[in-house]
Motif scaffolding. Structure first.
Motif, PDB file in Angstrom:
ATOM      1  N   ASP A 147       0.829  -1.205   0.000  1.00 43.81           N
ATOM      2  CA  ASP A 147       0.000   0.000   0.000  1.00 43.81           C
ATOM      3  C   ASP A 147       0.864   1.256   0.000  1.00 43.81           C
ATOM      4  O   ASP A 147       0.566   2.222  -0.717  1.00 43.81           O
ATOM      5  CB  ASP A 147      -0.925  -0.007   1.217  1.00 43.81           C
ATOM      6  N   PHE A 148       1.967   1.241   0.780  1.00 43.98           N
ATOM      7  CA  PHE A 148       2.853   2.401   0.834  1.00 43.98           C
ATOM      8  C   PHE A 148       3.497   2.636  -0.531  1.00 43.98           C
ATOM      9  O   PHE A 148       3.546   3.766  -1.023  1.00 43.98           O
ATOM     10  CB  PHE A 148       3.929   2.193   1.899  1.00 43.98           C
ATOM     11  N   PHE A 149       4.015   1.582  -1.147  1.00 39.38           N
ATOM     12  CA  PHE A 149       4.633   1.707  -2.472  1.00 39.38           C
ATOM     13  C   PHE A 149       3.642   2.264  -3.484  1.00 39.38           C
ATOM     14  O   PHE A 149       3.958   3.197  -4.239  1.00 39.38           O
ATOM     15  CB  PHE A 149       5.139   0.338  -2.951  1.00 39.38           C
ATOM     16  N   GLN A 150       2.449   1.709  -3.531  1.00 37.41           N
ATOM     17  CA  GLN A 150       1.481   2.105  -4.553  1.00 37.41           C
ATOM     18  C   GLN A 150       0.918   3.500  -4.303  1.00 37.41           C
ATOM     19  O   GLN A 150       0.761   4.295  -5.239  1.00 37.41           O
ATOM     20  CB  GLN A 150       0.361   1.069  -4.612  1.00 37.41           C
ATOM     21  N   ARG A 151       0.647   3.813  -3.056  1.00 36.48           N
ATOM     22  CA  ARG A 151       0.066   5.114  -2.722  1.00 36.48           C
ATOM     23  C   ARG A 151       1.052   6.254  -2.997  1.00 36.48           C
ATOM     24  O   ARG A 151       0.664   7.358  -3.401  1.00 36.48           O
ATOM     25  CB  ARG A 151      -0.368   5.125  -1.258  1.00 36.48           C
ATOM     26  N   ASN A 152       2.338   5.965  -2.802  1.00 37.55           N
ATOM     27  CA  ASN A 152       3.353   7.009  -2.917  1.00 37.55           C
ATOM     28  C   ASN A 152       4.253   6.869  -4.143  1.00 37.55           C
ATOM     29  O   ASN A 152       5.205   7.639  -4.297  1.00 37.55           O
ATOM     30  CB  ASN A 152       4.221   7.017  -1.657  1.00 37.55           C
ATOM     31  N   ASN A 153       3.950   5.878  -4.998  1.00 35.62           N
ATOM     32  CA  ASN A 153       4.821   5.630  -6.157  1.00 35.62           C
ATOM     33  C   ASN A 153       6.275   5.601  -5.700  1.00 35.62           C
ATOM     34  O   ASN A 153       7.144   6.303  -6.225  1.00 35.62           O
ATOM     35  CB  ASN A 153       4.621   6.702  -7.226  1.00 35.62           C
ATOM     36  N   ALA A 154       6.551   4.768  -4.711  1.00 33.56           N
ATOM     37  CA  ALA A 154       7.820   4.803  -3.995  1.00 33.56           C
ATOM     38  C   ALA A 154       8.881   3.908  -4.634  1.00 33.56           C
ATOM     39  O   ALA A 154       8.584   3.023  -5.445  1.00 33.56           O
ATOM     40  CB  ALA A 154       7.605   4.380  -2.541  1.00 33.56           C
ATOM     41  N   ARG A 155      10.113   4.145  -4.241  1.00 35.69           N
ATOM     42  CA  ARG A 155      11.257   3.313  -4.642  1.00 35.69           C
ATOM     43  C   ARG A 155      12.124   3.062  -3.418  1.00 35.69           C
ATOM     44  O   ARG A 155      12.186   3.904  -2.503  1.00 35.69           O
ATOM     45  CB  ARG A 155      12.068   3.983  -5.747  1.00 35.69           C
ATOM     46  N   ALA A 156      12.777   1.914  -3.387  1.00 33.11           N
ATOM     47  CA  ALA A 156      13.579   1.509  -2.234  1.00 33.11           C
ATOM     48  C   ALA A 156      15.060   1.532  -2.559  1.00 33.11           C
ATOM     49  O   ALA A 156      15.484   1.243  -3.679  1.00 33.11           O
ATOM     50  CB  ALA A 156      13.178   0.111  -1.775  1.00 33.11           C
ATOM     51  N   VAL A 157      15.859   1.856  -1.553  1.00 32.37           N
ATOM     52  CA  VAL A 157      17.306   1.636  -1.554  1.00 32.37           C
ATOM     53  C   VAL A 157      17.578   0.639  -0.440  1.00 32.37           C
ATOM     54  O   VAL A 157      17.151   0.855   0.698  1.00 32.37           O
ATOM     55  CB  VAL A 157      18.084   2.941  -1.316  1.00 32.37           C
ATOM     56  N   VAL A 158      18.269  -0.466  -0.753  1.00 29.80           N
ATOM     57  CA  VAL A 158      18.419  -1.557   0.209  1.00 29.80           C
ATOM     58  C   VAL A 158      19.877  -1.991   0.299  1.00 29.80           C
ATOM     59  O   VAL A 158      20.709  -1.641  -0.544  1.00 29.80           O
ATOM     60  CB  VAL A 158      17.551  -2.779  -0.186  1.00 29.80           C
ATOM     61  N   VAL A 159      20.164  -2.792   1.332  1.00 33.52           N
ATOM     62  CA  VAL A 159      21.465  -3.452   1.427  1.00 33.52           C
ATOM     63  C   VAL A 159      21.258  -4.954   1.288  1.00 33.52           C
ATOM     64  O   VAL A 159      20.180  -5.481   1.569  1.00 33.52           O
ATOM     65  CB  VAL A 159      22.192  -3.136   2.753  1.00 33.52           C
ATOM     66  N   GLY A 160      22.303  -5.647   0.848  1.00 33.86           N
ATOM     67  CA  GLY A 160      22.239  -7.092   0.675  1.00 33.86           C
ATOM     68  C   GLY A 160      23.020  -7.836   1.735  1.00 33.86           C
ATOM     69  O   GLY A 160      23.561  -7.228   2.673  1.00 33.86           O
ATOM     70  N   PRO A 161      23.132  -9.152   1.615  1.00 36.72           N
ATOM     71  CA  PRO A 161      23.834  -9.966   2.619  1.00 36.72           C
ATOM     72  C   PRO A 161      25.273  -9.521   2.855  1.00 36.72           C
ATOM     73  O   PRO A 161      25.779  -9.593   3.986  1.00 36.72           O
ATOM     74  CB  PRO A 161      23.780 -11.370   2.020  1.00 36.72           C
ATOM     75  N   ALA A 162      25.959  -9.055   1.809  1.00 37.83           N
ATOM     76  CA  ALA A 162      27.366  -8.676   1.955  1.00 37.83           C
ATOM     77  C   ALA A 162      27.555  -7.509   2.913  1.00 37.83           C
ATOM     78  O   ALA A 162      28.595  -7.402   3.579  1.00 37.83           O
ATOM     79  CB  ALA A 162      27.962  -8.318   0.592  1.00 37.83           C
ATOM     80  N   ALA A 163      26.570  -6.617   3.008  1.00 38.84           N
ATOM     81  CA  ALA A 163      26.713  -5.438   3.861  1.00 38.84           C
ATOM     82  C   ALA A 163      26.815  -5.810   5.336  1.00 38.84           C
ATOM     83  O   ALA A 163      27.473  -5.122   6.115  1.00 38.84           O
ATOM     84  CB  ALA A 163      25.532  -4.491   3.645  1.00 38.84           C
ATOM     85  N   TRP A 164      26.190  -6.895   5.728  1.00 36.83           N
ATOM     86  CA  TRP A 164      26.187  -7.314   7.135  1.00 36.83           C
ATOM     87  C   TRP A 164      27.431  -8.122   7.491  1.00 36.83           C
ATOM     88  O   TRP A 164      27.767  -8.259   8.662  1.00 36.83           O
ATOM     89  CB  TRP A 164      24.941  -8.155   7.438  1.00 36.83           C
ATOM     90  N   ARG A 165      28.128  -8.667   6.467  1.00 35.99           N
ATOM     91  CA  ARG A 165      29.186  -9.656   6.741  1.00 35.99           C
ATOM     92  C   ARG A 165      30.562  -9.253   6.235  1.00 35.99           C
ATOM     93  O   ARG A 165      31.538  -9.914   6.572  1.00 35.99           O
ATOM     94  CB  ARG A 165      28.789 -10.996   6.098  1.00 35.99           C
ATOM     95  N   THR A 166      30.660  -8.209   5.398  1.00 35.83           N
ATOM     96  CA  THR A 166      31.945  -7.838   4.812  1.00 35.83           C
ATOM     97  C   THR A 166      32.117  -6.320   4.853  1.00 35.83           C
ATOM     98  O   THR A 166      31.186  -5.584   5.168  1.00 35.83           O
ATOM     99  CB  THR A 166      32.061  -8.298   3.342  1.00 35.83           C
ATOM    100  N   TYR A 167      33.333  -5.871   4.488  1.00 37.45           N
ATOM    101  CA  TYR A 167      33.611  -4.441   4.392  1.00 37.45           C
ATOM    102  C   TYR A 167      33.099  -3.842   3.084  1.00 37.45           C
ATOM    103  O   TYR A 167      33.163  -2.635   2.887  1.00 37.45           O
ATOM    104  CB  TYR A 167      35.131  -4.207   4.473  1.00 37.45           C
ATOM    105  N   ASN A 168      32.593  -4.675   2.191  1.00 36.93           N
ATOM    106  CA  ASN A 168      32.403  -4.302   0.781  1.00 36.93           C
ATOM    107  C   ASN A 168      30.938  -4.278   0.359  1.00 36.93           C
ATOM    108  O   ASN A 168      30.612  -4.628  -0.755  1.00 36.93           O
ATOM    109  CB  ASN A 168      33.200  -5.301  -0.089  1.00 36.93           C
ATOM    110  N   GLY A 169      30.039  -3.853   1.233  1.00 36.69           N
ATOM    111  CA  GLY A 169      28.624  -3.840   0.909  1.00 36.69           C
ATOM    112  C   GLY A 169      28.196  -2.589   0.165  1.00 36.69           C
ATOM    113  O   GLY A 169      28.658  -1.479   0.436  1.00 36.69           O
TER     114      GLY A 169
END
Length: 625
Positions: A147-169
């Protein structure tokens, strides 16, 4: 700028107006005021700034980048990294930038719209509906906040598994269609320097989702007639005509029969692209041409035939842009840097094998350029007998001698081993590769030289000499983009980007420093404007005039402030530690027949480095003790 100050430790948000030219200048201001050089890069009190430029929402094209400014866990200095298109939707929240401090007790998502900003705990879902990593997490977030995405025509910026486990996320952003499907080509990564690691390990920030109905804050940039007037004075042509002319490389160059960074670079640079962890700089031209011919046949041609001769699958990054620089091969966005990293640079010349590796790198949320260097370095260490395959998480030795390399068969073997190494880097499985994931190349090389001193003595080569990097302070470093170019390893205060002279050329150090300094100043301003550097050809000549349309006299001092921060942080450029990095300079001088400098001793290398650095500091007007 309208800035949201978010303290995730206190779960508080304050939105206020801040005088700043753009996201880079805001990031500098925030870090200077916080004196973040006194803290660890991953301290919760070290700010992460994520923002957009002043020109969003108007009639200018290519201005909707999201820019992160952070203290890098790699260089340990201040770094800036950007991704394309996301601001076109995220600007709708009416917030120009987010300053993140504090650390949430568990991973959280920020939800920003004109209704306000919420902080909510979020489950890290990296396998979902047949998708993996950042792709799975983005789709999971859409379904969780549909609902938030559709109501606001939103876009996400995310982190992946590497960000939690390495220096190179990395920070990743994948646009979604109105039906919530991943959008072809509209994916990008702010990756260099580890901004995803700063978000995840420093703050427990897993995602920022923003959107709404806000549009241009400055009406002057929404007036195409005013923009045209500016263009005609400086460029002698109208704005759109200038844009089309200056972006031809990234769209389609009829003289080359191809387009985009991947399509153009291989036919333009040919035998000058670095191969096998930069080993190619030592090869004579005939041998390099033999490899270049194989790359064009096995790597470039399959891409070009489908993308330019058959399907014409060209897309943009998520904002309406006629350049359509995203060349998509069977659903995968293809750019030079990530594909070269997981292709010829690591001894993989077969295009389809490289596609699978790039997809793995992207899903993990890794910086592809850095992973190319890590993979090549560890492959080379195994080749030299410095490490055993099992210590780097692979089941066999790669073929990493370019003279023995058989493109069709050995590419597939190297690709299989590179996939094993990637998984070990992020998920564990090999003592040495786990150390690299924790320490990075420079510190790991030192540790390995002490731990495996007997192997170093037997091999007759140090670990550090097989890698190419620029040293910063006592611990920091940055690996270069994939150009055989002295400017990529020169003592610049920000490297790993195009803030330097990155042409395959050679000059005396003072002259070289001047050309690199001029480039760095302009690149920093283009990034501060939130403008895609593919648009720099038309943007740079009129950038000061564009800023004036928003009431700003352009501040050209950004690069100097990066340098001053680096000095305070003890992360200023230091002399080369890697023989191969030094030889990027000397071999290019040899290639071009330069006779004004003889690199016949370590002292000669250091003299070039010292004179370059002194010339740069003089241009910056700074003194380093």
């Amino acid at each position: 700028m309208r800035v949201a100050f978010v303290d995730l430790g206190r779960s508080s948000v304050e939105v206020r107006e801040v005088e700043a030219q753009g996201p880079v200048s805001l990031g500098l201001k925030v870090h200077e005021e916080a004196e973040s050089w006194r803290r660890d890069p991953l301290s919760p009190e070290t700010p992460l700034v994520i923002g957009m430029g002043r020109f969003v929402g108007g009639r200018l094209i290519g201005v909707h980048r999201i820019v992160a400014v952070f203290r890098s866990p790699m260089t340990r200095g201040l770094h800036s990294s950007a991704l394309g298109g996301a601001a076109y939707k995220m600007m709708g929240a009416g917030v120009d930038a987010y300053v993140i401090t504090g650390k949430a007790p568990e991973p959280v998502v920020l939800l920003a719209s004109q209704e306000g900003i919420k902080i909510e705990p979020v489950k890290l879902v990296y396998e979902y509906q047949g998708l993996r990593g950042v792709y799975a997490f983005t789709k999971y977030l859409y379904d969780s906040y549909r609902d938030f995405f559709q109501r606001n025509n939103a876009r996400a910026v995310v982190v992946g598994p590497a960000a939690w486990r390495t220096y190179n996320g990395a920070l990743a952003s994948i646009d979604l269609t109105p039906k919530g499907e991943l959008s072809k080509g509209a994916e990008d990564f702010a990756a260099r320097g580890g901004p995803g690691t700063a978000a995840a390990q420093g703050h427990n920030l897993a995602a920022l989702i923003a959107g709404g109905k806000a549009r241009a804050r400055y009406q002057a940039v929404a007036d195409i007639h005013k923009i045209d007037e500016v263009a005609k004075v400086r460029l002698k042509k109208g704005y759109l005509e200038s844009l089309q002319e200056k972006t031809i490389k990234y769209r389609f160059d009829p003289s080359l029969g191809t387009g985009g960074t991947f399509g153009v670079n291989y036919v333009h640079y040919r035998d000058l692209v670095p191969l096998f962890g930069y080993k190619s700089i030592y090869m004579d031209r005939d041998e390099r041409v033999r490899h270049a011919d194989a790359i064009l046949r096995l790597f470039w041609k399959p891409f070009n035939e489908l993308v330019f001769e058959k399907a014409r699958s060209w897309y943009n990054c998520g904002e309406p842009c006629p350049v359509t620089c995203k060349k998509v091969w069977q659903g995968k966005k293809v750019d030079y840097e990530p594909f070269h990293a997981m292709g010829p640079f690591i001894g993989v010349y077969t295009f389809e094998d490289s596609v699978k590796l790039v997809d793995e790198v992207d899903a993990y949320g890794l910086d592809a350029i850095e992973m190319g260097h890590v993979t090549a370095w560890l492959f080379d260490a195994v080749e030299h007998g410095l490490l055993r395959p099992e210590e780097v998480g692979i089941g066999d030795a790669p073929v990493f001698d370019p003279y023995k390399f058989k493109p069709e068969t050995d590419s597939k073997k190297n690709a299989r081993l590179a996939g094993e190494l990637l998984r070990a880097f992020v998920e564990g499985g090999g003592e040495a590769v786990e150390d690299v994931a924790r320490l990075g190349i420079r510190k790991a090389a030192r540790a390995f030289e002490a731990k495996y001193a007997d192997r170093v003595a037997k091999a007759g080569v140090r670990f550090r000499d097989l890698a190419v990097f620029v040293a910063y302070g006592d611990e920091g470093y940055m690996t270069p983009n994939f150009y055989w170019a002295p400017g990529m390893v020169a003592p610049m205060y920000v490297q790993g980007k195009y803030w330097t002279n990155y042409n395959p050329t050679y000059m005396p150090p003072e002259e070289f420093a001047k050309t690199a300094y001029d480039r760095a100043v302009m690149e920093s301003l283009v990034e501060d404007a939130g403008i895609c550097r593919f648009h720099r050809g038309w943007a740079e000549p009129i950038l000061g005039d564009l800023f004036k349309l928003t009431g700003i006299d352009m501040d050209r001092s950004l690069y100097k402030r990066f340098a001053e921060y680096s000095i305070k942080a003890g992360a200023d450029p230091r002399p080369w530690e890697s023989r191969r990095a030094m030889d990027v300079v000397s071999t290019m001088a040899r290639e071009l027949g330069a006779k004004d400098w003889k690199f016949d001793s370590d002292e000669a290398y250091m003299e070039w480095w010292r004179r370059y650095k002194e010339a740069l500091d003089k241009l910056l007007g700074i003194t380093v003790s």
